[in-house]
Structures are given as structure tokens and as C-alpha cells.
Design a protein around this motif. Structure first.
Motif, PDB file in Angstrom:
ATOM      1  N   GLY A  65      -9.852  -1.068  -0.933  1.00  0.00           N
ATOM      2  CA  GLY A  65      -8.743  -1.863  -1.462  1.00  0.00           C
ATOM      3  C   GLY A  65      -7.434  -1.112  -1.404  1.00  0.00           C
ATOM      4  O   GLY A  65      -6.383  -1.686  -1.074  1.00  0.00           O
ATOM      5  N   LEU A  68      -6.208  -0.933   2.232  1.00  0.00           N
ATOM      6  CA  LEU A  68      -5.708  -2.238   2.678  1.00  0.00           C
ATOM      7  C   LEU A  68      -4.339  -2.528   2.075  1.00  0.00           C
ATOM      8  O   LEU A  68      -3.445  -3.050   2.760  1.00  0.00           O
ATOM      9  N   ALA A  69      -4.141  -2.195   0.801  1.00  0.00           N
ATOM     10  CA  ALA A  69      -2.846  -2.407   0.160  1.00  0.00           C
ATOM     11  C   ALA A  69      -1.761  -1.588   0.843  1.00  0.00           C
ATOM     12  O   ALA A  69      -0.660  -2.093   1.112  1.00  0.00           O
ATOM     13  N   PHE A 289      -7.598 -12.211   0.291  1.00  0.00           N
ATOM     14  CA  PHE A 289      -7.941 -10.801   0.210  1.00  0.00           C
ATOM     15  C   PHE A 289      -9.299 -10.543   0.862  1.00  0.00           C
ATOM     16  O   PHE A 289      -9.459  -9.595   1.645  1.00  0.00           O
ATOM     17  N   PRO A 307     -10.420  -5.252  -5.060  1.00  0.00           N
ATOM     18  CA  PRO A 307      -9.173  -5.966  -5.373  1.00  0.00           C
ATOM     19  C   PRO A 307      -8.401  -5.334  -6.524  1.00  0.00           C
ATOM     20  O   PRO A 307      -7.169  -5.316  -6.512  1.00  0.00           O
ATOM     21  N   TYR A 310      -6.588  -2.419  -5.100  1.00  0.00           N
ATOM     22  CA  TYR A 310      -5.442  -2.936  -4.337  1.00  0.00           C
ATOM     23  C   TYR A 310      -4.267  -3.178  -5.286  1.00  0.00           C
ATOM     24  O   TYR A 310      -3.130  -2.757  -5.027  1.00  0.00           O
ATOM     25  N   ASP A 311      -4.553  -3.827  -6.406  1.00  0.00           N
ATOM     26  CA  ASP A 311      -3.491  -4.152  -7.360  1.00  0.00           C
ATOM     27  C   ASP A 311      -2.947  -2.918  -8.055  1.00  0.00           C
ATOM     28  O   ASP A 311      -1.764  -2.862  -8.416  1.00  0.00           O
ATOM     29  N   HIS A 314      -0.560  -1.544  -5.622  1.00  0.00           N
ATOM     30  CA  HIS A 314       0.593  -2.441  -5.547  1.00  0.00           C
ATOM     31  C   HIS A 314       1.544  -2.207  -6.722  1.00  0.00           C
ATOM     32  O   HIS A 314       2.772  -2.164  -6.550  1.00  0.00           O
TER      33      HIS A 314
END
Length: 375
Positions: A65, A68-69, A289, A307, A310-311, A314
Motif C-alpha cells: 500500500g 502504491l501510494a 484501490f 489500504p 496507503y492512507d 497519503h
């Protein structure tokens, strides 16, 4: 007549002045829009996850994740520095000290509550911000410290697990948990909520993380004659052991578990024993996603906390793009954020948590040798 003419002339002049001012305002706005935005600083972010040991699938899932982010956000001004926390207090202590020495601006991690609880005093003493994608112990809900997370505390997961089992018609539950911060917290919350709903926890037995010598615990579960078994561990080694030994002892009741069981090794190591297993887990991510993750890594499972990780990246990236270059600056910005992440709404409360009251967990079932989403 001359008086009317002077008024008309004055009106025309006034209109021209207003139009001129408006025109200048539009021009000034467009000019400001065309100004180049300041270039964000180049920073290092630490990634402290379990890359080895019994919880390594957590680390590799979350790291997918993060990667990918970084790619999708085009975060070329962020360098990632990794360290293996192993979901272990001792290893995580060494990992965090290494990352602090590398002068990272913040750390994504650790995966596990036990490791996060152990290193938090070091993080606070060094003003090193940590943001975890999965450590959920209530012991980490501390106001104004340096720990944030993109998940709620175990209060939410324990309540949801209890509600899911009660809704399935289960009334007498045995609980097997690992006696560390995550397992102990879930067990306590689950017991309170399940009995508040009208059910009964007939026995609760525990073992140290990753210990497989649990014959006495399995015997106690069988003697209690439950109609469901809740498994809340921080190690797939522990969960695999209790599942296999329970079935071998003739215990046929349904298995339910916490997020640690969302791991392909639980299926591959257990075979038919895993069929029908229900798992309450953090959201497995938005449809877009999941598609992006599939295209990038060619996997659709073993994405534990991907996920949420990822956040986490972010959130840090938003702070960095707004000028933050130190942990203290990022710490000041995180509580002001509110955005729709790939795992859900990201908005931190006064404890650095995602509020559990409105959080959406996923309920999974193992069917035909694969995890499938129930809700």
C-alpha cells in the motif's frame, strides 16, 4: 437638462471605473493562478513494519500500500527508509532507533500493538511521529503524543466481532487470545459487548504470542462446550495452532477471528480446517484501490492493512506538500486533515485515532479456499 446630463456622465464614469477594477481583479487572479507553486522539500519517511517472523505477511501487505501510494501520488520528493520491526518489542526498539539516526521526518509503523506500545516512549522522547496502519490497542489512545493511526482502537473491532457472532445465532462463546496488548484488549472489549447483547463467554484462555503448546487451552475450550470460538491473536502461528488442535480435539463449532487472520497462510496452512472461518478486518479498500493493487502486484489477497498504509503515507504526504519537514510540523498538521482515503474517511480525533463509532469494518469468510467479503 444640463443637470441630467452631468448625472449621466458621472454614472458612465463610475461604471467604467468598476469595470476597470473588475477587469484588473480577473487579470490579477489569473496571474496568481499562473504563478509556480513552491517546490515541496525533499524528506525521508521511515517504514517500520514486520518484514520477518510470524507476522511478516502484515508488513509485506502494508508495504504494498505504501509503495502504491508513493507511485500514484508521484511523491518523488519522498525517500523511504525501511526497518524490520518484526511485530516484536525488542526488534522494533532497535528499528526505531535506527530510523531516528537516519533523520527521517516520520515513521509509518509499527504493524502490531505490542511493538508500538514498547517503542512509543522512545518516539515521544525524540519527538518522532509514528503513524500506524494497524496497531489498534486502546493503550495507544493518548492525547497529544506522537502516535497516530489510520484505524480505530480495538473498541470498534471487539464490538463488531461480538455483534457478528451474536447475529449469527451464537450464544455461548469461548475466546482464545494471545496475552499481549492487542489480544488482551480485544478479549476484554469482546467479552463486555457480547454479554451486553445477551450472550455468554463460557471461557477465555490465552497463550504467549506464537506459542503452539496449547493443549491445555484447547482442552479447556472443549470442556466449556461453546457454540462458537473467537480467536484474537497477533500471530498466525498462534491462530493456526488453535484452529488445528481444536478440530483435532473434536471441536466443530464455527471459528471467528480478528484482523490478524486475514492472511493467506491461515488458509494454506490449515486447508479444510479454515473453511467457514469468519474474519473481522479493517476495510480491504475501495474498488479502484483493489484494481490498482492488482495491476501493480498481480495479487488480490494477503493485502492486510494495505489500504490503511496507503492512507498513512497519503496523510504524511499532504503535510509535506504543505510545507512540513519535521515530525513536530507534521504532528501539528495531521489533526487538521479530513479526506476520503482508500480505506475510508481519514480524520484524526484528539487521540490520533480514527473514530470507531462511524468506522466500517469488513466481515470476510473463507470459502472454497479463498477470502470472500460477506458485507
Amino acid at each position: 437638462k444640463p443637470k441630467y446630463g452631468s448625472r449621466l456622465a458621472a454614472t458612465i464614469v463610475a461604471v467604467l471605473v468598476i469595470l476597470g477594477a473588475a477587469g484588473y481583479g480577473v487579470y490579477a487572479y489569473k496571474a496568481s493562478q499562473n504563478k509556480p507553486k513552491p517546490v515541496a522539500a525533499h524528506v525521508k519517511i521511515g517504514v517500520m513494519l514486520a518484514f520477518s517472523g510470524g507476522s511478516s505477511s502484515m508488513g509485506y501487505g502494508a508495504n504494498k500500500g505504501i509503495q502504491l501510494a508513493k507511485q500514484q501520488l508521484n511523491a518523488t520528493n519522498v525517500d523511504l527508509v525501511t526497518a524490520d520491526g518484526r511485530c516484536d518489542p525488542t526488534a522494533a526498539t532497535a528499528a526505531l532507533k535506527y530510523l531516528i539516526a537516519q533523520k527521517v521526518a516520520a515513521v509509518i509503523g509499527e504493524n502490531c500493538s505490542s511493538a508500538s506500545v514498547a517503542v512509543l516512549p522512545i518516539a515521544n522522547a525524540n519527538h518522532m511521529l509514528m503513524i500506524s496502519p494497524s496497531a489498534s490497542s486502546p493503550l495507544l489512545s493518548i492525547a497529544d503524543d506522537y502516535f497516530f493511526r489510520t484505524v480505530p482502537s480495538d473498541k470498534g473491532q471487539g464490538n463488531f466481532l461480538a455483534a457478528s457472532m451474536y447475529k449469527a445465532g451464537i450464544r455461548r462463546v469461548a475466546v482464545f487470545f494471545t496475552n499481549e496488548p492487542y489480544g488482551s484488549a480485544i478479549q476484554a472489549v469482546f467479552t463486555t459487548q457480547f454479554e451486553a447483547l445477551g450472550g455468554k463467554v463460557v471461557t477465555a484462555v490465552s497463550a504467549p504470542s506464537s506459542v503452539i503448546d496449547i493443549d491445555a487451552q484447547v482442552a479447556a475450550i472443549k470442556a466449556a462446550n461453546p457454540d462458537g470460538l473467537a480467536i484474537v491473536t497477533n500471530s498466525t502461528v498462534s491462530s493456526t495452532a488453535v484452529m488445528q488442535k481444536s478440530r483435532a480435539a473434536g471441536i466443530t463449532v464455527p471459528f471467528y477471528g480478528g484482523d490478524d487472520l486475514y492472511d493467506n497462510t491461515v488458509i494454506t496452512d490449515n486447508g479444510a480446517v479454515a473453511e467457514g472461518l469468519h474474519v473481522v478486518t479493517f476495510p480491504t479498500g475501495s474498488k479502484s484501490f483493489k484494481q490498482a493493487l492488482l495491476e501493480q502486484y498481480h495479487v488480490t489477497q494477503q493485502l492486510y492493512a494495505a489500504p490503511e498504509a496507503y492512507d498513512a503515507f497519503h496523510a504524511l504526504y499532504i503535510a509535506i506538500q504543505n510545507g512540513a519537514t519535521t515530525s513536530d510540523q507534521i504532528k501539528a498538521m495531521l489533526p487538521t486533515m479530513s479526506f476520503d482515503g482508500v480505506s475510508g474517511r481519514i480524520q484524526f480525533d484528539q487521540y490520533g485515532d480514527i473514530p470507531y463509532q462511524s468506522y466500517k469494518y469488513d466481515l470476510l469468510i473463507v470459502k472454497d479456499g479463498a477470502f470472500q467479503v460477506v458485507n
